[in-house]
Design an enzyme around this catalytic site. Sequence first.
Site, PDB file in Angstrom:
ATOM      1  CG  HIS A  32      -0.284  -0.281   2.516  1.00  0.00           C
ATOM      2  ND1 HIS A  32       0.649   0.572   3.054  1.00  0.00           N
ATOM      3  CD2 HIS A  32      -0.407  -1.306   3.399  1.00  0.00           C
ATOM      4  CE1 HIS A  32       1.049   0.099   4.217  1.00  0.00           C
ATOM      5  NE2 HIS A  32       0.440  -1.047   4.449  1.00  0.00           N
ATOM      6  CG  HIS A  35       4.220  -1.681   1.959  1.00  0.00           C
ATOM      7  ND1 HIS A  35       2.896  -2.047   2.003  1.00  0.00           N
ATOM      8  CD2 HIS A  35       4.843  -2.358   2.964  1.00  0.00           C
ATOM      9  CE1 HIS A  35       2.728  -2.922   2.975  1.00  0.00           C
ATOM     10  NE2 HIS A  35       3.876  -3.128   3.577  1.00  0.00           N
ATOM     11  CD  GLN A 146       8.028   5.776  14.624  1.00  0.00           C
ATOM     12  OE1 GLN A 146       9.100   5.307  14.248  1.00  0.00           O
ATOM     13  NE2 GLN A 146       7.707   5.916  15.900  1.00  0.00           N
ATOM     14  CE  LYS A 147       0.779  -0.259  11.456  1.00  0.00           C
ATOM     15  NZ  LYS A 147       0.005  -1.400  11.065  1.00  0.00           N
ATOM     16  CG  ASP A 148       4.154  -2.099  12.328  1.00  0.00           C
ATOM     17  OD1 ASP A 148       3.124  -2.379  12.959  1.00  0.00           O
ATOM     18  OD2 ASP A 148       4.224  -2.161  11.096  1.00  0.00           O
ATOM     19  CB  SER A 183      -2.633  -1.495   8.561  1.00  0.00           C
ATOM     20  OG  SER A 183      -2.565  -2.880   8.870  1.00  0.00           O
TER      21      SER A 183
END
Length: 281
Positions: A32, A35, A146-148, A183
């Site tokens: 998505h 990425h 940075q989401k993870d 996500s």
Amino acid sequence: VTGVLRTRAELRDALAAVPRPLGLVPTMGWLHDGHRSLMQRARADDATTIVTIFVNPRQFNEAADYQRYPRNETRDLAVVEEEGIDLVFAPPVEEIYLPGFDTTVSVGAVARPLEGAARPGHFDGVATVVAILFDLVGAERAYFGQKDAQQVMVIRQMARDLAIPTEVIACPTVREPDGLALSSRNVHLQAEERAAAPVLRRALLAATARWEAGERSGDRLREAMRETLAEEPLARLDYVSVAGGTTRAELDRVEGPALLSLAVRFGDTRLIDNEVLSDGS
Ligand code: PAF
């Protein structure tokens, strides 16, 4: 893209004489815009770029979650092509985990709370596969979302401790216009769950606003997130966290930089998001 590399031998041959530096974007596919932003950053930084696509069975703590993880290689390859990536490594499971594979890379304190506590074994799976990918690819840099946020910390610790020279670069979370963090799991949300999902972002912003107004109590900041989430009946809270320090312990008082994070379920789908509190930002 010159064709998809499937084996360790093909990967080694393809990498033998590429211009350096080499930038790696490890993914589990279903690519998505988040990425894409990693790929764009790699292309800006590095002379050669490689994307890996591997749905890693070891990082799913529930077999059903692994089975239903979305996959579409044809679409993924089109995305990689559009982004001008040089190489794609999309191996079968046996090529990453050789027959008789029996090693686990297990990161300590930073991997224990939050996602580590909620999903036992998850970070062992992540650290193990990323160590293998880092070794196989030997990139100068690798890019993660940075989401993870905790995943980034776990991977940094792993690379440092195992003396893997690949530099770990965290890139900003990419969001839908209504604030929902991109996500691969968003695809599982039913229409009304999708409509409700931006509550994660609203909860983070509510706590951030309190912090900006001078609130330094960890409990009150956690409460601000809980209150916002309670406004959304479809949201089932997994955790809210205000953590800091090297071990990411829950903070009583926020004196330095801290990480707000939360995990929320909508039906069978579990979403996470976070926000860094830092005076410098
Ligand atoms: O963030 C992901 O997509 C995965 O956890 C990663 C880093 C590719 C390891 O499988």
